[in-house]
Design an enzyme around this catalytic site. Structure first.
Site, PDB file in Angstrom:
ATOM      1  N   GLU A   1       1.197  -1.160   0.107  1.00  0.00           N
ATOM      2  CA  GLU A   1       0.264   0.036   0.158  1.00  0.00           C
ATOM      3  C   GLU A   1       0.828   1.279   0.227  1.00  0.00           C
ATOM      4  O   GLU A   1       2.252   1.074   0.854  1.00  0.00           O
ATOM      5  CB  GLU A   1      -0.880  -0.261   1.415  1.00  0.00           C
ATOM      6  CG  GLU A   1      -1.678   1.379   0.823  1.00  0.00           C
ATOM      7  CD  GLU A   1      -2.761   1.711   2.975  1.00  0.00           C
ATOM      8  OE1 GLU A   1      -4.019   1.988   2.102  1.00  0.00           O
ATOM      9  OE2 GLU A   1      -2.082   1.094   4.075  1.00  0.00           O
TER      10      GLU A   1
ATOM     11  N   LYS B   1     -10.534   0.429  -0.742  1.00  0.00           N
ATOM     12  CA  LYS B   1     -10.446   0.439   0.866  1.00  0.00           C
ATOM     13  C   LYS B   1     -11.257   1.456   1.250  1.00  0.00           C
ATOM     14  O   LYS B   1     -11.987   2.454   1.517  1.00  0.00           O
ATOM     15  CB  LYS B   1      -9.091   1.258   1.730  1.00  0.00           C
ATOM     16  CG  LYS B   1      -8.761   0.648   2.649  1.00  0.00           C
ATOM     17  CD  LYS B   1      -6.925   1.625   3.170  1.00  0.00           C
ATOM     18  CE  LYS B   1      -6.937   1.466   4.472  1.00  0.00           C
ATOM     19  NZ  LYS B   1      -5.527   2.121   4.950  1.00  0.00           N
TER      20      LYS B   1
ATOM     21  N   CYS C   1      -4.710  -3.451   4.442  1.00  0.00           N
ATOM     22  CA  CYS C   1      -4.223  -2.474   5.703  1.00  0.00           C
ATOM     23  C   CYS C   1      -5.097  -2.562   6.819  1.00  0.00           C
ATOM     24  O   CYS C   1      -5.468  -3.995   6.973  1.00  0.00           O
ATOM     25  CB  CYS C   1      -4.020  -1.426   5.670  1.00  0.00           C
ATOM     26  SG  CYS C   1      -2.395  -0.674   6.774  1.00  0.00           S
TER      27      CYS C   1
END
Length: 445
Positions: free
Chosen positions: A10, A110, A143
């Site tokens: 990321e 995300k 993440c």
């Protein structure tokens, strides 16, 4: 090296610390639609502002490899859309996946942003996966997503995903949320393979990548130097069903309500029974009137844990908070001058994100005083045989086992027994830093 798929971290392409406007020149246009088949390398003229996508697509095509990367993307929106930002565009933190022909096969936006003011949360969670000829379906998330039900857990359960690609820029937080520690626990908890690419930025505490199976890990954790590392490994494709495993757990829990003898510290193998409906005794033990070790409180990872010290070469301990009781049976090979403590937390974590945690943790303290318990520690020498269990209220338990130098170990046994989740280990490979059950009670977020 013969790899079939490669995963990049990321923020690897654009870096950090953008505002909404300063990142704008670096955003690619991505159409989030399954219906449009597009190969950016072969058809660069189809859309404007797609230079990064074209380059990635050509890398995949030229090297005949599946490729997953993370970039910033933009999508214009109309003001009739109630979610549309005032500047008339969405900006997303996006993973893209290309097949070995350069075709864009999946895009994931995300969902759980971590103080990313340049980006928007998509209106609905994306459940994104792509098919490969060598390992079937791969799911995708990013993440901070790994700590939440949506979309990570939903994706795995709903679509029966067995392999996960996971770009991340993770700031390590010991003792419970170091990158390699939690990535491994996730692979174990859900019985999936995880390809986790973390950005390597030691001054920000960001390091720790790996290729994880439920029983083996290939990791890189280096806080000393700026050199990153390419991890290459060959791993077996997972075929067993996570749902089956979960249902098995549920059945296991229901069938084992009947009482059975309490186990004692004479045996640390798996042939154990937990006393059903165990009462929490006071701080005086029933056997005699000897005083039990004192309870104390210390902050660990911004949460107020209740601790009891782990003294002596062997013993049995328990500590409770709210509805959660944690039990530890332990034996040390050699007494070292290191303080360990057994901690419990059952509550809402509210710093750097809000989520409900139930944790039972055996940790090495930073020094010899109680106030150092919960500090970040990276080295230990004590070899401890242990069995740790708790009456967790959630089925989602992440078993953590971290050893000296931020290395990983694997439990001998773990699972449900009599409504308690347990983890046991005879002799860690090196000094024990953390052995914990990190439970996520998603419904209480």
């Amino acid at each position: 090296q013969g790899a079939q798929i490669i995963v990049f971290p990321e923020d690897g392409i654009h870096g950090f610390n953008f505002t909404r406007s300063s990142i704008y020149p670096y955003l690619d246009f991505v159409l989030h639609s399954r219906s449009v088949k597009w190969n950016p390398c072969r058809e660069p003229y189809l859309f404007n502002d797609t230079e990064v996508l074209q380059r990635l697509s050509c890398m995949a095509l030229k090297n005949k490899i599946f490729l997953v990367a993370n970039l910033g993307t933009k999508q214009p929106c109309e003001h009739v859309d109630p979610h549309c930002p005032s500047d008339g565009r969405y900006q997303f933190n996006t993973n893209v996946a290309f097949n070995d022909d350069g075709m864009l096969v999946a895009t994931y936006r995300k969902h759980n942003l971590y103080f990313e003011y340049a980006f928007d949360t998509p209106p609905e969670p994306d459940y994104k996966f792509f098919d490969t000829p060598f390992a079937g379906k791969f799911g995708m998330f990013t993440c901070f997503d790994i700590l939440f039900f949506e979309p990570a857990v939903s994706l795995i359960r709903r679509y029966n995903v067995k392999q996960v690609v996971y770009p991340t820029a993770w700031m390590n937080q010991l003792p419970l949320l170091s990158a390699v520690e939690f990535q491994q626990a996730f692979a174990t908890a859900f019985n999936v393979n995880v390809l986790a690419a973390n950005i390597h930025h030691p001054t920000l505490g960001m390091t720790g990548s790996g290729i994880y199976t439920p029983v083996k890990s290939f990791i890189y954790h280096n806080m000393e130097s700026y050199g990153g590392k390419l991890i290459v490994a060959e791993i077996p494709v997972i075929t067993t069903d996570y749902e089956t495993k979960l249902e098995g757990n549920e059945r296991f829990r229901e069938n084992l309500h009947h009482s059975c003898k309490t186990f004692t510290s004479t045996s640390l193998d798996d042939q154990v029974c937990f006393k059903a409906g165990e009462e929490s005794p006071g701080r005086i033990s029933e056997k005699g009137k000897e005083q039990l070790p004192p309870l104390f409180y210390a902050e660990m990872m911004y949460d107020n844990f209740t601790f009891v010290p782990v003294w002596g070469e062997k013993g049995e301990l328990q500590v409770c908070a709210n509805t959660l009781c944690c039990y530890l049976n332990y034996r040390r090979a050699v007494l070292t001058d290191e303080l360990y403590a057994l901690g419990v937390f059952d509550g809402l974590h509210t710093v750097h994100g809000t989520y409900y945690v139930q944790a039972c943790a055996l940790v090495k303290c930073g020094g010899l005083s109680f106030s150092t318990c919960g500090q970040e520690v990276t080295d230990a020498t004590a070899l401890i045989d242990f069995q740790l269990w708790g009456n967790m209220s959630t089925p989602y338990i992440f078993p953590l086992l971290l050893t000296s130098g931020i290395t990983l170990d694997f439990a001998d046994h773990m699972g449900w027994k009599n409504n308690h989740y347990f983890i046991s280990k005879n002799r860690t490979s090196s000094g024990l830093l953390t052995a914990a059950l990190y439970g996520r009670w998603y419904e209480k977020d």
